[in-house]
Design a protein around this motif. Structure first.
Motif, mmCIF file in Angstrom:
data_model
loop_
_atom_site.group_PDB
_atom_site.id
_atom_site.type_symbol
_atom_site.label_atom_id
_atom_site.label_comp_id
_atom_site.label_asym_id
_atom_site.label_seq_id
_atom_site.Cartn_x
_atom_site.Cartn_y
_atom_site.Cartn_z
ATOM 1 N N THR A 182 0.823 -1.218 0.000
ATOM 2 C CA THR A 182 0.000 0.000 0.000
ATOM 3 C C THR A 182 0.855 1.265 0.000
ATOM 4 O OG1 THR A 182 -1.749 -1.154 1.204
ATOM 5 C CG2 THR A 182 -1.790 1.255 1.237
ATOM 6 N N ASP A 183 1.870 1.271 0.851
ATOM 7 C CA ASP A 183 2.681 2.483 0.958
ATOM 8 C C ASP A 183 3.638 2.673 -0.212
ATOM 9 O OD1 ASP A 183 1.404 3.242 3.196
ATOM 10 O OD2 ASP A 183 3.121 3.154 4.544
ATOM 11 N N LEU A 184 3.758 1.674 -1.060
ATOM 12 C CA LEU A 184 4.503 1.901 -2.301
ATOM 13 C C LEU A 184 3.820 2.980 -3.128
ATOM 14 C CD1 LEU A 184 5.394 -1.761 -3.392
ATOM 15 C CD2 LEU A 184 6.784 -0.148 -2.064
ATOM 16 N N ILE A 185 2.504 3.058 -2.993
ATOM 17 C CA ILE A 185 1.736 4.107 -3.675
ATOM 18 C C ILE A 185 1.809 5.407 -2.889
ATOM 19 C CG2 ILE A 185 -0.565 4.814 -4.435
ATOM 20 C CD1 ILE A 185 -1.220 1.852 -4.851
ATOM 21 N N GLN A 186 1.581 5.312 -1.572
ATOM 22 C CA GLN A 186 1.475 6.526 -0.765
ATOM 23 C C GLN A 186 2.786 7.294 -0.666
ATOM 24 O OE1 GLN A 186 -2.178 6.046 2.255
ATOM 25 N NE2 GLN A 186 -0.321 5.045 2.981
ATOM 26 N N LEU A 187 3.911 6.586 -0.692
ATOM 27 C CA LEU A 187 5.211 7.253 -0.649
ATOM 28 C C LEU A 187 5.862 7.318 -2.028
ATOM 29 C CD1 LEU A 187 4.710 6.682 2.384
ATOM 30 C CD2 LEU A 187 7.158 6.219 2.599
ATOM 31 N N GLY A 188 5.677 6.267 -2.816
ATOM 32 C CA GLY A 188 6.343 6.198 -4.114
ATOM 33 C C GLY A 188 5.811 7.187 -5.130
ATOM 34 N N LEU A 189 4.498 7.384 -5.144
ATOM 35 C CA LEU A 189 3.909 8.293 -6.139
ATOM 36 C C LEU A 189 4.375 9.736 -5.947
ATOM 37 C CD1 LEU A 189 2.070 8.568 -8.563
ATOM 38 C CD2 LEU A 189 0.108 8.751 -7.002
#
Length: 292
Positions: A182-189
Motif C-alpha cells: 500500500t505504501d509503495l503508492i502513498q510514498l512512491g507516487l
C-alpha cells in the motif's frame, strides 16, 4: 634642421600604421615571440606598444562548461533559500550510494516502522489496521522525496512490519506481505512526481520551497492528494478482500484513512520538507539519482 624633422615625422607615420591598435574591451595581447597572452591590456602610444598586466593567466582548462558543472554540483545555502536548487534529482540508475546515505535510509526505515506501529496501536480509528491519525505518513513522504528509490524500501518495511505484523491484532504474514504494498503508492507516487515534474514547473525537487505559492500548490497536487487518496482506496480494498474489514465499512474506512493522511501530510510533511530538507541535503544525505 626643419628638413630633418619633416623626414622624422614621415618615417614615424608608417610605424604608427604598423603598430597594433588597442582593442576595446580585449584582454588578449601579442607577446614579442608571437604568442598570445591572456591577462594583459594593449596600449599604443607613438608607435610603442606597452603591456600592462591585469591578472594571472587563466588556465585553458577553466572552461565555461567546467565552471557550470561546479556550480551545478555545489549544494545551495540553507538560510533564506526559496528558489529551485541547481542540483539535479533524477531517476537514473547510476553509481552506488555512500555509506552515509545508506545509514540515513536505515534510520528513516526504523523511524517509519516505529511511527507506523504507534499510529495503529495508540491512535485506532475503530476500523481494523486503520489509524485515526497516521502520523507516520507525515514523515514517510519527505523520506521518499529525499531518498529517491530507497523510498520504496522505507515504505514497504513500514507498512509490512509496523502497520502489519506489529498491529493489534497482528495481520497474518501472507496478508501483511500484500498489505505492505500500500505504501509503495502513498510514498512512491509523490517521489516519482517530484523527480519527474518539479523542475519542469519551476519548483524545488525536494520541496524546500513548499511555503511559496507555486511550491505549495505543487506539493498539494503531487504529494498530498494523489498518493493518499489512491493508497487509501487500495489499502482498504486489500483489507476487504482478505476479510479483515467488512465490505460495508469500505467507504467509511477509506474516508477516515485518506482525510487523516491528507491533514498530517499538509502539516508535518510540509514542515519537514521546508526546514529539515535543506539540512539533509547540506550534509550530502539526499539521493540525487534513483539509488545514489
Amino acid at each position: 634642421m626643419e628638413e630633418t624633422n619633416s623626414e622624422s615625422v614621415e618615417e614615424l607615420e608608417p610605424k604608427r600604421a604598423e603598430a597594433p591598435q588597442e582593442m576595446a574591451g580585449a584582454d588578449v595581447t601579442t607577446n614579442p615571440a608571437g604568442g598570445v597572452t591572456r591577462g594583459s591590456t594593449i596600449k599604443t602610444v607613438d608607435a610603442l606598444t606597452t603591456f600592462t598586466p591585469v591578472g594571472d593567466e587563466v588556465p585553458a582548462s577553466s572552461s565555461a562548461d567546467e565552471l557550470a558543472m561546479e556550480r551545478r554540483e555545489a549544494p545551495p545555502e540553507i538560510v533564506g533559500e526559496e528558489s529551485s536548487t541547481l542540483i539535479d534529482y533524477t531517476l537514473r540508475l547510476t553509481g552506488a550510494p555512500s555509506l552515509a546515505q545508506l545509514v540515513a535510509v536505515a534510520v528513516a526505515s526504523a523511524v517509519y516502522i516505529v511511527l507506523s506501529w504507534l499510529a495503529i496501536v495508540a491512535l485506532p480509528s475503530g476500523f481494523p489496521v486503520v489509524s485515526a491519525v497516521f502520523l507516520a505518513i507525515g514523515f514517510g513522504i519527505p523520506f521518499a522525496i529525499w531518498f529517491g528509490g530507497w523510498g520504496f524500501v522505507i515504505a514497504y518495511l513500514g507498512n509490512f512490519i509496523g502497520a502489519g505484523l506489529l498491529s493489534t491484532p497482528p495481520l497474518p504474514v501472507n496478508i501483511a506481505l500484500w498489505f505492505g504494498t500500500t505504501d509503495l503508492i502513498q510514498l512512491g507516487l509523490p517521489m516519482l512526481l517530484y523527480r519527474l515534474l518539479a523542475q519542469r514547473f519551476g519548483v524545488n525537487p525536494i520541496g524546500k520551497d513548499v511555503y511559496t505559492v507555486r511550491g505549495f500548490i505543487f506539493f498539494v497536487l503531487c504529494a498530498v492528494l494523489p498518493g493518499n487518496i489512491i493508497g487509501g482506496l487500495y489499502g482498504n480494498f486489500i483489507l476487504v478482500q482478505t476479510g479483515i474489514l467488512p465490505a460495508s465499512a469500505f467507504l467509511s474506512a477509506w474516508f477516515v484513512w485518506s482525510l487523516s493522511n491528507v491533514l498530517v501530510t499538509l502539516i508535518i510533511g510540509s514542515i519537514l520538507l521546508r526546514f529539515l530538507g535543506p539540512v539533509v541535503e547540506r550534509f550530502g544525505l539526499t539521493v540525487r539519482n534513483f539509488l545514489s
